[in-house]
Design an enzyme around this catalytic site. Structure first.
Site, PDB file in Angstrom:
ATOM      1  N   GLY A  86      -1.585 -11.397   6.573  1.00  0.00           N
ATOM      2  CA  GLY A  86      -0.182 -11.229   6.165  1.00  0.00           C
ATOM      3  C   GLY A  86       0.694 -10.944   7.378  1.00  0.00           C
ATOM      4  O   GLY A  86       1.755 -11.559   7.560  1.00  0.00           O
ATOM      5  N   HIS A  87       0.240 -10.022   8.239  1.00  0.00           N
ATOM      6  CA  HIS A  87       0.999  -9.719   9.455  1.00  0.00           C
ATOM      7  C   HIS A  87       1.036 -10.929  10.383  1.00  0.00           C
ATOM      8  O   HIS A  87       2.045 -11.196  11.033  1.00  0.00           O
ATOM      9  CB  HIS A  87       0.365  -8.545  10.212  1.00  0.00           C
ATOM     10  N   GLN A  91       6.989   8.531   6.000  1.00  0.00           N
ATOM     11  CA  GLN A  91       7.008   7.737   4.771  1.00  0.00           C
ATOM     12  C   GLN A  91       5.780   7.968   3.892  1.00  0.00           C
ATOM     13  O   GLN A  91       5.595   7.286   2.897  1.00  0.00           O
ATOM     14  CB  GLN A  91       7.198   6.261   5.080  1.00  0.00           C
ATOM     15  N   MET A 112       2.512  -0.956  10.656  1.00  0.00           N
ATOM     16  CA  MET A 112       1.776   0.303  10.786  1.00  0.00           C
ATOM     17  C   MET A 112       0.328   0.001  11.190  1.00  0.00           C
ATOM     18  O   MET A 112      -0.562   0.824  10.984  1.00  0.00           O
ATOM     19  CB  MET A 112       1.826   1.081   9.472  1.00  0.00           C
ATOM     20  N   LEU A 156      -3.773  -4.760  11.129  1.00  0.00           N
ATOM     21  CA  LEU A 156      -3.149  -6.070  10.889  1.00  0.00           C
ATOM     22  C   LEU A 156      -4.120  -7.054  10.213  1.00  0.00           C
ATOM     23  O   LEU A 156      -5.323  -7.035  10.474  1.00  0.00           O
ATOM     24  CB  LEU A 156      -2.656  -6.667  12.211  1.00  0.00           C
ATOM     25  N   HIS A 157      -3.572  -7.884   9.355  1.00  0.00           N
ATOM     26  CA  HIS A 157      -4.352  -8.894   8.643  1.00  0.00           C
ATOM     27  C   HIS A 157      -3.551 -10.198   8.610  1.00  0.00           C
ATOM     28  O   HIS A 157      -2.477 -10.293   9.244  1.00  0.00           O
ATOM     29  CB  HIS A 157      -4.694  -8.402   7.226  1.00  0.00           C
ATOM     30  N   SER A 180      -3.287  -3.695   4.091  1.00  0.00           N
ATOM     31  CA  SER A 180      -4.225  -2.947   4.932  1.00  0.00           C
ATOM     32  C   SER A 180      -5.078  -2.014   4.075  1.00  0.00           C
ATOM     33  O   SER A 180      -6.226  -1.732   4.403  1.00  0.00           O
ATOM     34  CB  SER A 180      -3.452  -2.118   5.953  1.00  0.00           C
TER      35      SER A 180
END
Ligand code: PAF
Length: 265
Positions: A21-22, A46, A15, A18-19, A170
């Site tokens: 983790g992505h 969602q 979604m 991005l950080h 995020s």
């Protein structure tokens, strides 16, 4: 639009915002296939809370850059109409979708499964990579893929953490420094669970620690069986501590695999 890339694709649905983790999800995808598609779509279905949807951080140009430098060969930012051209077929997350996150975010997992199924239909990936941080989401996606017999292999990727232990998300960008420090106590609470001498003690330690975290409005802190999402018993082979709550309106969720103290004896 049907992407119909003619080569096998590893897919990372996101979604945006991005950080690291992505980044790790994209790097894992790149090890699987050379063709890596990253989608960025903030899925209204969602979000049970319109304010959370409106406030969801958006940063398409830096996201595209991060995705490409991490190995994405195609960054796809679909429109609402592309994803939901007419009445979308809603995929039910069933009874497990109503537990834990589902209690506090009514309809959330139906929205997640509905968009993931649509994205899979359009991208037709060979592999799709999801983080373990959203463990119930990962569980339900695997369950949907098995139930609908979808031709995609789901890959689970480990949670990436700040040095404080806080799981990257995020939404963390909406927390102040002191709120971030409090949020990182969630990791300590999960760690406390892993030191329990039995499942019931682990559950107690988790809850005690979680209830003491400043500013945290706790939704749940539990030890579950990661294969079924049932509440763990003393004989559960794969227990997992899960926790979620809110700090200053920001949703925080995390989990940690445990070893059953009985089987470790
Ligand atoms: O985990 C997420 O970012 C989202 O729930 C997903 C899987 C991209 C579906 O919108």
């Amino acid at each position: 639009m049907n992407l119909k890339l003619n080569r096998p694709v590893a897919f990372v649905p996101t979604m945006g915002s991005l950080h690291a983790g992505h980044k790790s999800l994209i790097e894992i995808a790149k090890e699987l296939e050379n063709e890596v598609v990253v989608s960025i779509f903030v899925n209204p279905l969602q979000f049970e809370n319109p304010e959370d949807f409106t406030n969801y951080p958006k940063s398409i140009s830096s996201d595209t850059q991060l995705a490409e430098t991490s190995g994405a060969t195609f960054v796809w930012v679909p429109t609402f109409e592309e994803i939901y051209p007419n009445n979308p077929e809603i995929i039910s997350a069933g009874e497990i979708g109503k537990l834990f996150e589902g209690v506090h975010r009514f309809g959330h997992f139906d929205g997640v499964l509905t968009v993931v199924k649509r994205l899979f239909d359009l991208v037709q990936p060979k592999f799709a990579v999801f983080g373990e941080k959203d463990f119930q989401q990962l569980f339900l996606i695997k369950e949907m893929v098995a139930r609908l017999d979808l031709p995609v292999t789901i890959i689970s990727a480990p949670t990436i953490r700040e040095t404080s232990g806080l799981a990257m998300s995020s939404r963390n960008s909406r927390l102040s420094n002191s709120e971030l420090a409090n949020a990182s106590e969630i990791y300590s609470a999960l760690g406390a669970a892993t030191s329990g001498k039995s499942i019931s003690q682990a559950r107690e330690l988790l809850l005690q620690k979680a209830q003491k975290i400043s500013e945290l409005i706790l939704d749940y802190a539990e030890v579950i069986d990661e294969d079924t999402f049932d509440i763990a018993t003393e004989s559960t082979v794969k227990p997992r501590a899960i926790i979620a709550g809110w700090i200053n309106g920001v949703r925080l969720i995390d989990n940690m695999a445990m070893t059953n103290p009985e089987s470790a004896k």
